[in-house]
Design a protein around this motif. Structure first.
Motif, PDB file in Angstrom:
ATOM      1  N   TYR A 143      21.426  -4.963  18.059  1.00 46.79           N
ATOM      2  CA  TYR A 143      20.934  -4.010  19.068  1.00 46.79           C
ATOM      3  C   TYR A 143      20.314  -2.809  18.378  1.00 46.79           C
ATOM      4  O   TYR A 143      20.916  -2.215  17.475  1.00 46.79           O
ATOM      5  CB  TYR A 143      22.099  -3.554  19.963  1.00 46.79           C
ATOM      6  CG  TYR A 143      21.718  -2.496  20.973  1.00 46.79           C
ATOM      7  CD1 TYR A 143      20.983  -2.825  22.104  1.00 46.79           C
ATOM      8  CD2 TYR A 143      22.093  -1.172  20.801  1.00 46.79           C
ATOM      9  CE1 TYR A 143      20.626  -1.856  23.040  1.00 46.79           C
ATOM     10  CE2 TYR A 143      21.743  -0.194  21.726  1.00 46.79           C
ATOM     11  CZ  TYR A 143      21.012  -0.552  22.844  1.00 46.79           C
ATOM     12  OH  TYR A 143      20.656   0.402  23.765  1.00 46.79           O
ATOM     13  N   ASP A 144      19.110  -2.456  18.796  1.00 52.28           N
ATOM     14  CA  ASP A 144      18.410  -1.296  18.266  1.00 52.28           C
ATOM     15  C   ASP A 144      18.524  -0.156  19.282  1.00 52.28           C
ATOM     16  O   ASP A 144      17.879  -0.201  20.339  1.00 52.28           O
ATOM     17  CB  ASP A 144      16.939  -1.637  18.020  1.00 52.28           C
ATOM     18  CG  ASP A 144      16.139  -0.437  17.529  1.00 52.28           C
ATOM     19  OD1 ASP A 144      16.768   0.594  17.198  1.00 52.28           O
ATOM     20  OD2 ASP A 144      14.904  -0.526  17.486  1.00 52.28           O
ATOM     21  N   PRO A 145      19.334   0.864  18.994  1.00 53.64           N
ATOM     22  CA  PRO A 145      19.518   1.937  19.982  1.00 53.64           C
ATOM     23  C   PRO A 145      18.274   2.775  20.205  1.00 53.64           C
ATOM     24  O   PRO A 145      18.160   3.451  21.232  1.00 53.64           O
ATOM     25  CB  PRO A 145      20.650   2.776  19.369  1.00 53.64           C
ATOM     26  CG  PRO A 145      20.596   2.506  17.914  1.00 53.64           C
ATOM     27  CD  PRO A 145      20.138   1.087  17.778  1.00 53.64           C
ATOM     28  N   LYS A 146      17.343   2.740  19.259  1.00 55.37           N
ATOM     29  CA  LYS A 146      16.119   3.526  19.435  1.00 55.37           C
ATOM     30  C   LYS A 146      15.234   2.919  20.517  1.00 55.37           C
ATOM     31  O   LYS A 146      14.619   3.638  21.304  1.00 55.37           O
ATOM     32  CB  LYS A 146      15.359   3.608  18.114  1.00 55.37           C
ATOM     33  CG  LYS A 146      16.137   4.261  16.976  1.00 55.37           C
ATOM     34  CD  LYS A 146      15.265   4.353  15.730  1.00 55.37           C
ATOM     35  CE  LYS A 146      16.080   4.805  14.518  1.00 55.37           C
ATOM     36  NZ  LYS A 146      16.997   3.734  14.063  1.00 55.37           N
ATOM     37  N   SER A 147      15.130   1.603  20.531  1.00 53.48           N
ATOM     38  CA  SER A 147      14.234   0.934  21.481  1.00 53.48           C
ATOM     39  C   SER A 147      14.971   0.291  22.644  1.00 53.48           C
ATOM     40  O   SER A 147      14.348  -0.076  23.641  1.00 53.48           O
ATOM     41  CB  SER A 147      13.430  -0.151  20.754  1.00 53.48           C
ATOM     42  OG  SER A 147      14.292  -1.191  20.298  1.00 53.48           O
ATOM     43  N   GLY A 148      16.299   0.130  22.505  1.00 58.63           N
ATOM     44  CA  GLY A 148      17.052  -0.573  23.532  1.00 58.63           C
ATOM     45  C   GLY A 148      16.847  -2.078  23.505  1.00 58.63           C
ATOM     46  O   GLY A 148      17.182  -2.781  24.462  1.00 58.63           O
TER      47      GLY A 148
END
Length: 286
Positions: free
Chosen positions: A37-42
């Motif tokens: 999961y990439d928290p920057k892009s969701g």
């Protein structure tokens, strides 16, 4: 029969997932799988889960169980994706119902969200025995980090989740909702009462600068060397240490997205009218 254990380390979240099996061509369990999961892009990706899938298929294994040690706060679970690809039953400790109740309120989840654990295929109780093909296994309730923590003993191997880390790292925090340092100490002592040669496999490693990540230790090594809970540390001493230390710790970077997915056995929240799933950020709630 003692299991073969293949570890998969995810450097983005310092998480270790496992494939546990008796032999090529036999049955297997997967423990604590990661959904990238990439928290920057969701955005989510399945690279970590796909590595497990490739190993399972290469060794011609039949996945019977996807075991969660608890509802993780530091990574999203890929249990649902793995079940779609490989089959198997997703399982967790029965106290997940308590955790669901807590976080339904924190995130104000949809009214249809039921806190009965039905998202999982099986809820384990303390001491419950089960099979992974030819391997005999036991679920061991180890609350303290969260109310629902479960360790899984398979032959001479125990998958301890976040209850214990490597000896030079110590033990899990106990300040999440429902956490209890007294219970954590008693759970650890339950594990450390197992035979000294018992292999312990941790869910995370946060290594000091002078070593690379590791994830396998023994009961004896923990009893002699664990910096927080070696033999001779009393419950009162441990609770005082853990309480003071937990006050200095930041929340895990992925706690807000992780919990919302992991209380659903790795499934995203229901899509809204536009077909998109959303993860909530409760402001000033934690």
């Amino acid at each position: 029969m003692n299991p073969e254990v293949q570890a998969f380390f995810d450097p983005a979240t310092w998480t270790v997932s496992y494939v546990v099996y008796a032999r090529d061509g036999g049955s297997a369990a997967i423990v604590d799988p990661v959904l990238d999961y990439d928290p920057k892009s969701g955005r989510t990706r399945t690279a970590s889960a796909d590595a497990l899938i490739a190993f399972v298929r290469r060794h011609e294994l039949t996945v019977e169980w996807i075991l969660e040690t608890h509802a993780h706060a530091d990574h999203l679970s890929s249990a649902r994706y793995l079940k779609q690809q490989l089959g198997g039953r997703i399982a967790i400790g029965a106290q997940i119902r308590t955790v669901q109740g807590v976080f339904k309120n924190v995130f104000n989840l949809e009214p249809e969200f039921r806190c009965d654990g039905h998202h999982f295929d099986h809820l384990f109780f303390d001491g419950e025995r089960f099979a992974i093909g030819e391997l005999q296994a036991e679920a061991i309730c180890v609350p303290g980090h969260t109310p629902a923590d479960m360790a899984y003993r398979v032959g001479n191997a125990v998958f301890v989740g976040d209850t214990l880390f490597m000896p030079d790292v110590g033990t899990a925090r106990a300040d999440f909702p429902g956490g209890d340092a007294h219970l954590l100490y008693r759970s650890i002592r339950k594990l450390l009462a197992l035979p000294g040669e018992t292999r312990l496999f941790v869910c995370h490693d946060y290594p000091p600068a002078d070593r690379t990540p590791q994830w396998e230790t023994t009961v004896q090594a923990q009893r002699e060397q664990n910096i927080h809970v070696h033999d001779g540390v009393t419950e009162e001493q441990f609770v005082a240490m853990r309480t003071a230390r937990d006050k200095t710790l930041d929340m895990p970077a992925l706690i807000l997205p992780s919990i919302q997915v992991n209380v659903r056995a790795g499934e995203l929240p229901p899509p809204e009218a536009n077909g998109v799933s959303y993860l909530k950020i409760p402001v000033n709630a934690l």
